[in-house]
Scaffold this motif. Structure first.
Motif, PDB file in Angstrom:
ATOM      1  N   GLY A 181     -20.313  -2.768  13.217  1.00 40.04           N
ATOM      2  CA  GLY A 181     -21.606  -2.852  12.546  1.00 40.04           C
ATOM      3  C   GLY A 181     -21.464  -3.069  11.058  1.00 40.04           C
ATOM      4  N   LEU A 182     -20.358  -2.607  10.493  1.00 43.42           N
ATOM      5  CA  LEU A 182     -20.139  -2.750   9.053  1.00 43.42           C
ATOM      6  C   LEU A 182     -19.776  -4.171   8.644  1.00 43.42           C
ATOM      7  N   LEU A 183     -19.229  -4.948   9.580  1.00 43.02           N
ATOM      8  CA  LEU A 183     -18.619  -6.230   9.199  1.00 43.02           C
ATOM      9  C   LEU A 183     -19.505  -7.115   8.329  1.00 43.02           C
ATOM     10  N   PRO A 184     -20.749  -7.415   8.742  1.00 44.50           N
ATOM     11  CA  PRO A 184     -21.542  -8.309   7.890  1.00 44.50           C
ATOM     12  C   PRO A 184     -21.775  -7.743   6.498  1.00 44.50           C
ATOM     13  N   ASP A 185     -21.918  -6.433   6.411  1.00 49.12           N
ATOM     14  CA  ASP A 185     -22.171  -5.824   5.108  1.00 49.12           C
ATOM     15  C   ASP A 185     -20.915  -5.822   4.239  1.00 49.12           C
ATOM     16  N   LEU A 186     -19.764  -5.616   4.888  1.00 49.20           N
ATOM     17  CA  LEU A 186     -18.513  -5.689   4.131  1.00 49.20           C
ATOM     18  C   LEU A 186     -18.359  -7.074   3.529  1.00 49.20           C
ATOM     19  N   ALA A 187     -18.749  -8.099   4.302  1.00 48.69           N
ATOM     20  CA  ALA A 187     -18.662  -9.471   3.805  1.00 48.69           C
ATOM     21  C   ALA A 187     -19.611  -9.676   2.633  1.00 48.69           C
ATOM     22  N   THR A 188     -20.783  -9.063   2.700  1.00 50.29           N
ATOM     23  CA  THR A 188     -21.733  -9.175   1.590  1.00 50.29           C
ATOM     24  C   THR A 188     -21.123  -8.607   0.318  1.00 50.29           C
ATOM     25  N   ILE A 189     -20.472  -7.452   0.452  1.00 56.26           N
ATOM     26  CA  ILE A 189     -19.876  -6.828  -0.735  1.00 56.26           C
ATOM     27  C   ILE A 189     -18.714  -7.670  -1.246  1.00 56.26           C
ATOM     28  N   ARG A 190     -17.959  -8.213  -0.314  1.00 54.95           N
ATOM     29  CA  ARG A 190     -16.870  -9.121  -0.693  1.00 54.95           C
ATOM     30  C   ARG A 190     -17.429 -10.278  -1.510  1.00 54.95           C
ATOM     31  N   ASP A 191     -18.513 -10.872  -1.026  1.00 56.32           N
ATOM     32  CA  ASP A 191     -19.050 -12.048  -1.690  1.00 56.32           C
ATOM     33  C   ASP A 191     -19.634 -11.718  -3.065  1.00 56.32           C
ATOM     34  N   ARG A 192     -20.073 -10.482  -3.235  1.00 50.21           N
ATOM     35  CA  ARG A 192     -20.640 -10.106  -4.521  1.00 50.21           C
ATOM     36  C   ARG A 192     -19.565  -9.706  -5.525  1.00 50.21           C
ATOM     37  N   ALA A 193     -18.385  -9.362  -5.018  1.00 50.45           N
ATOM     38  CA  ALA A 193     -17.337  -8.856  -5.907  1.00 50.45           C
ATOM     39  C   ALA A 193     -16.748 -10.002  -6.723  1.00 50.45           C
ATOM     40  N   LYS A 194     -16.406  -9.680  -7.953  1.00 48.91           N
ATOM     41  CA  LYS A 194     -15.675 -10.669  -8.766  1.00 48.91           C
ATOM     42  C   LYS A 194     -14.236 -10.659  -8.273  1.00 48.91           C
ATOM     43  N   ALA A 195     -13.518 -11.758  -8.533  1.00 47.97           N
ATOM     44  CA  ALA A 195     -12.137 -11.853  -8.076  1.00 47.97           C
ATOM     45  C   ALA A 195     -11.367 -10.619  -8.524  1.00 47.97           C
ATOM     46  N   GLY A 196     -10.452 -10.177  -7.701  1.00 45.97           N
ATOM     47  CA  GLY A 196      -9.686  -8.988  -8.061  1.00 45.97           C
ATOM     48  C   GLY A 196      -9.431  -8.134  -6.839  1.00 45.97           C
ATOM     49  N   ILE A 197      -8.999  -6.933  -7.102  1.00 40.20           N
ATOM     50  CA  ILE A 197      -8.557  -6.081  -6.008  1.00 40.20           C
ATOM     51  C   ILE A 197      -9.699  -5.753  -5.055  1.00 40.20           C
ATOM     52  N   ARG A 198     -10.917  -5.552  -5.629  1.00 39.60           N
ATOM     53  CA  ARG A 198     -12.072  -5.221  -4.815  1.00 39.60           C
ATOM     54  C   ARG A 198     -12.374  -6.334  -3.814  1.00 39.60           C
ATOM     55  N   LYS A 199     -12.312  -7.568  -4.322  1.00 36.53           N
ATOM     56  CA  LYS A 199     -12.590  -8.701  -3.447  1.00 36.53           C
ATOM     57  C   LYS A 199     -11.539  -8.795  -2.346  1.00 36.53           C
ATOM     58  N   LYS A 200     -10.283  -8.523  -2.727  1.00 37.90           N
ATOM     59  CA  LYS A 200      -9.193  -8.609  -1.749  1.00 37.90           C
ATOM     60  C   LYS A 200      -9.389  -7.565  -0.649  1.00 37.90           C
ATOM     61  N   ILE A 201      -9.680  -6.335  -1.074  1.00 41.12           N
ATOM     62  CA  ILE A 201      -9.816  -5.264  -0.075  1.00 41.12           C
ATOM     63  C   ILE A 201     -10.969  -5.547   0.877  1.00 41.12           C
ATOM     64  N   PHE A 202     -12.125  -5.858   0.291  1.00 39.21           N
ATOM     65  CA  PHE A 202     -13.267  -6.115   1.165  1.00 39.21           C
ATOM     66  C   PHE A 202     -13.101  -7.407   1.958  1.00 39.21           C
ATOM     67  N   GLY A 203     -12.338  -8.354   1.410  1.00 41.42           N
ATOM     68  CA  GLY A 203     -12.026  -9.565   2.152  1.00 41.42           C
ATOM     69  C   GLY A 203     -11.229  -9.240   3.407  1.00 41.42           C
ATOM     70  N   LEU A 204     -10.270  -8.357   3.213  1.00 41.69           N
ATOM     71  CA  LEU A 204      -9.420  -7.950   4.335  1.00 41.69           C
ATOM     72  C   LEU A 204     -10.254  -7.194   5.380  1.00 41.69           C
ATOM     73  N   LEU A 205     -11.083  -6.260   4.870  1.00 42.75           N
ATOM     74  CA  LEU A 205     -11.852  -5.415   5.784  1.00 42.75           C
ATOM     75  C   LEU A 205     -12.902  -6.210   6.560  1.00 42.75           C
ATOM     76  N   SER A 206     -13.414  -7.270   5.964  1.00 45.42           N
ATOM     77  CA  SER A 206     -14.494  -7.985   6.641  1.00 45.42           C
ATOM     78  C   SER A 206     -13.966  -8.999   7.658  1.00 45.42           C
ATOM     79  N   LEU A 207     -12.651  -9.017   7.844  1.00 40.19           N
ATOM     80  CA  LEU A 207     -12.032  -9.794   8.929  1.00 40.19           C
ATOM     81  C   LEU A 207     -12.486 -11.247   8.949  1.00 40.19           C
ATOM     82  N   GLY A 208     -12.626 -11.825   7.776  1.00 42.80           N
ATOM     83  CA  GLY A 208     -12.948 -13.250   7.710  1.00 42.80           C
ATOM     84  C   GLY A 208     -14.347 -13.589   8.186  1.00 42.80           C
ATOM     85  N   TRP A 209     -15.246 -12.699   8.004  1.00 40.21           N
ATOM     86  CA  TRP A 209     -16.650 -12.947   8.378  1.00 40.21           C
ATOM     87  C   TRP A 209     -17.184 -14.119   7.556  1.00 40.21           C
TER      88      TRP A 209
END
Lengths: 458, 392
Positions: A181-209
């Motif tokens: 259930g978190l996946l789409p929201d994790l992707a939203t946070i990934r997309d809002r994050a500026k490049a950097g560690i945050r984007k990487k972590i949420f990118g990984l967690l969102s499994l390529g959504w």
């Protein structure tokens, strides 16, 4: 085609939000600097967790003789805590799975947090049987696998083993369900994050959504299937917990109503805990438009339903004890109400049966302070319910010369406090790092594109 | 576009058939009263439970859909409403069965009547005949009152279109659900469990309730599909509504199995003599195949036939499974009621056939009588549009 709704329906989300506002409101909490309030709460929870950890270390090193158990009362505080936490862990999957199947659209505002709460509560619960083993490093013996311990197998006929399977299955499915259930929201946070560690972590967690139609399609199929699988699990877990008691031949434990009664009680307590947490979260995080008074209202109604079932079960047990004319059953129930633990029994009745009746009044259901107080009372009451079931059934057994009383030791109390520390630490971490509200789902229940119509017309 | 609602009449041939069934039932009963009074009474009791339970289950369906604010089921609501309307019929039969029962057939009468009985226990008081009948009267009056009020509000709304009828029904339903939980507990202990006066099980009321609710859902589905085949409600009730009813049926048959298993497993596991006596009777001799068949008919069949999505949207499958469950509920009641009087062999003969036919005949006649009293659907319900546009 626009969806049609009756004119009697109120909007679920207040403030006439646009889709973008939903994202900003929910994600904003995570992107702002950590508030001092959060830090203070976190440090306090962590303190309790550490106290609990110290207490656990002491009792594991010394042995469970540090508890107040005696020959007559062999199960008491830790089993009470175990059942209490498992019960709390029921609301999450009920809200996310069962209410999803019943198309209760209001669930979208609270399901994420309730599921997180479930997972943490199940972890708290798991702690107690682990300590109870005395030698927790041998806990893996619970797994039935071909082994070199003289081929020592678990006793498949013991409900304690069924419990181990039920709870580990429930935990796994709840975790997967929550994460999916978190996946789409994790992707939203990934997309809002500026490049950097945050984007990487949420990118990984969102499994390529990628938000494509096909992704959504598969996501929805998976979500529905998981909901279907999780629904029987919600029922099975507390059913099997109840069998820990009901398969025994001890009056007060052996009662056929225990399975549905335990399940209703678990949902009752879980719903109360969700409300306690949500009332704090909506205030602190400014989510009043999402978790509205209407949400308090409907969840309070669920509390009345499940609380009434619990009350009916108390009454049924009492009645059948009299009806059976079985002297041991009759004695047990009289002893509960009038014996040395009568204070615990009446605390339970007051908190679980009498106080929730106030929720019949709409003005109370929609009053945040009242609901908050009542949910805390229910949580206290449900802890006492388990205490009453476990301890009062044991402390006066068939042999009057072994009758005794039970008092918990400081170590036991500190361990309980520690489990609350773990619970709140986990929940605060969740609130800080993950979206508390299922943004993608909430967007689906906004009033855009809805038409309110009266009967008959098209 | 608002299709005109109409009222219902039972087709000629069907009316003849059901009347014949009802007459057979009545004749069987009268004949039995002379030739085999105990068997006739047991069948009367079973029929009473069947018809009363069906009406109550339908009323429970109405009540939970009202309190939960369900909009989807409005188009089909007149079917459970009509079933609820048959409550007076079930009540009459049950009252007859209870009155005959207390005049010498209930096995607990020896507890209260016998002078040789040692001391005054709880059951002596509980099963005092006036107290027993007073409890029954209270239960029946509560049910009749709520059924009447809820149906009346729904029918009045057809005329004035006032939303307040819906609001009132929500309040009535909440009140009903509380009193229903209490009264159905008392009724199931008094009218079924007491047939084995030494036996007790705290879950029994829930077991009884799960059976009547499954039967109500199954009967609603069967009647709905049957009405559609007769060209009624065809354009109103779509496969979406059938699908939802199918899901409920699937869920609640499994709930029934869960309650059945909880009761059986705990009693089997603890193996206490005063408790196992119930299942020992039901698993010995020729009762055992029926005992096993109960689980097959009431759970295995619906579970596997309704598991797939397509099946729950297929009216033929739903109809057949519904009929199986309607028979299944009869069997379930039969296994609850008869073994205490015939511990070794399940009696099945003229009296049971007449009883079952009579029950079916009365059910259809009473349903048609009630369904004909109002239009096919609540045409001015505030949730009607939602219900008509219901989709997944």
């Amino acid at each position: 085609m626009a969806d049609l709704y009756s004119t009697l329906r109120q909007p679920l989300i207040a403030g006439n939000k646009s889709l973008g506002e939903v994202t900003n409101d929910v994600s904003g909490v995570l992107e702002r600097k950590t508030s001092p309030l959060w830090w203070r709460a976190f440090m306090a929870s962590l303190l309790f967790l550490l106290i609990g950890a110290a207490a656990i270390t002491y009792q594991v090193a010394t042995g469970i003789g540090t508890w107040g158990l005696n020959r007559t009362v062999g199960w008491a505080f830790d089993i009470t805590n175990f059942v209490f936490w498992i019960g709390i862990g029921h609301a999450g999957t009920l809200i996310s799975a069962v209410l999803f199947l019943f198309r209760q659209r209001w669930r979208t505002s609270v399901n994420r947090a309730a599921e997180a709460m479930t997972i943490i509560a199940v972890m708290c619960a798991g702690l107690f049987p682990l300590i109870h083993m005395g030698r927790p490093w041998l806990a893996f013996w619970m797994f039935p696998y071909p082994n070199m311990r003289g081929s020592l197998w678990v006793n498949f006929r013991s409900p304690l083993v069924w419990d181990f399977f039920a709870i580990s299955t429930y935990f796994t499915i709840s975790l997967v369900f929550w994460y999916v259930g978190l996946l789409p929201d994790l992707a939203t946070i990934r997309d809002r994050a500026k490049a950097g560690i945050r984007k990487k972590i949420f990118g990984l967690l969102s499994l390529g959504w990628n938000g494509s139609l096909r992704t959504w399609n598969r996501y929805e199929v998976l979500y529905l299937l998981l909901a279907g699988l999780a629904t029987p699990l919600v029922v099975s877990v507390h059913t099997i917990v109840s069998w820990d008691f009901a398969t025994a031949v001890i009056p007060g434990w052996h009662s056929t109503i225990l399975p549905p009664y335990f399940v209703a009680g678990a949902i009752f307590s879980g719903m109360a805990m969700v409300l306690t947490l949500m009332i704090i979260a909506r205030k602190v995080m400014g989510l009043e438009d999402y978790i509205t008074l209407r949400h308090l209202d409907v969840m309070s109604k669920l509390i009345i339903v499940t609380g009434s079932i619990v009350g009916l079960a108390y009454a049924t047990e009492f009645f059948i004890a009299m009806y059976s004319e079985n002297p041991y059953e009759t004695f047990l129930f009289k002893n509960r109400a009038l014996g040395p633990f009568a204070w615990a029994y009446w605390t339970m009745v007051l908190c679980n049966v009498i106080s929730p009746q106030l929720l019949w009044f709409k003005r109370i259901r929609r009053n945040v302070a009242w609901v908050f107080v009542l949910t805390i009372l229910i949580n206290v009451g449900m802890w006492f319910e388990r205490f009453v079931i476990v301890v009062t059934s044991l402390h006066r057994d068939y042999l009057p010369s072994s009758w005794t009383y039970y008092t918990p030791t400081l170590i036991e109390v500190l361990t309980l406090l520690g489990s609350f520390g773990l619970f709140f630490t986990g929940f605060l971490l969740f609130c800080r790092f993950l979206p508390v509200i299922a943004m993608a789902e909430v967007k689906g229940v906004l009033s855009h594109g809805h038409r309110s119509v009266r009967s008959g017309s098209r | 576009m608002n299709p005109q609602a109409r009222t219902f009449e039972l087709p000629e041939r069907f009316r003849t058939l059901t009347t014949v069934f009802a007459v057979i039932g009545g004749a069987g009963l009268l004949l039995g009263a002379v030739l085999a009074p105990e068997r006739a009474w047991l069948n009367l009791l079973l029929g009473g439970h069947y018809l009363l339970g069906l009406a109550l289950g339908a009323l429970f369906f109405l009540a939970i859909t009202y309190v939960s604010g369900a909009g989807w089921c409005v188009v089909l609501r007149r079917v459970p409403e009509a079933l609820t309307g048959t409550l007076p019929v079930g009540t009459l039969i049950m009252v007859a069965a209870l009155l005959i029962g207390v005049s010498g057939l209930f096995p607990w009468l020896e507890l209260t009547g016998g002078a040789e009985h040692h001391d005054v226990g709880f059951k002596t008081v509980w099963f005092g005949v006036p107290f027993f009948l007073a409890r029954a009267a209270i239960c029946l009056v509560i049910w009749l009152g709520f059924a009447r009020a809820i149906i009346a509000n729904s029918r009045k709304q057809d005329e004035d279109g006032d939303d307040d009828h819906t609001r009132n029904n929500i309040k009535l339903s909440a009140g009903f659900l509380v009193l229903f939980a209490l009264s159905v507990s008392v009724a199931s202990f008094d009218w079924v469990m007491s047939l084995e006066p030494d036996w007790y099980s705290t879950i029994f009321a829930i077991y009884y309730f799960s059976g009547i609710f499954v039967n109500a859902l199954a009967t609603i589905l069967v009647l709905l599909v049957w009405l559609r085949w007769r060209g009624i409600l065809v354009d109103m009730v779509t496969e979406e509504h059938l699908h939802d009813l199918g899901k409920l049926l699937f869920g609640f048959t499994t709930f029934w199995m869960y309650i059945w298993f909880s009761q059986y497993m705990l009693i089997w596991y603890a193996n206490l003599s005063e408790e196992v006596v119930y299942f020992v009777k039901r698993t010995s001799g020729a009762w055992e195949p029926l005992f096993l068949a109960n689980m097959v008919v009431n759970w295995v069949v619906p579970f596997f036939f309704l598991l797939s999505r397509g099946a729950k949207r297929n009216e033929r499958v739903l109809f057949r499974v519904g009929v199986v469950l309607m028979i299944g509920h009869w069997l379930d009641l039969y296994i609850m009621i008869f073994p205490s009087f015939s511990p070794t062999t399940p009696p099945f003969g003229l009296w049971e056939v007449a009883g079952a036919l009579g029950t079916i005949g009365i059910l259809f006649l009473a349903f048609a009588w009630q369904f004909g009293k109002a239009e096919y659907f609540p045409k001015r319900d505030p949730f009607l549009a939602e219900s008509r546009h219901h989709h997944q």
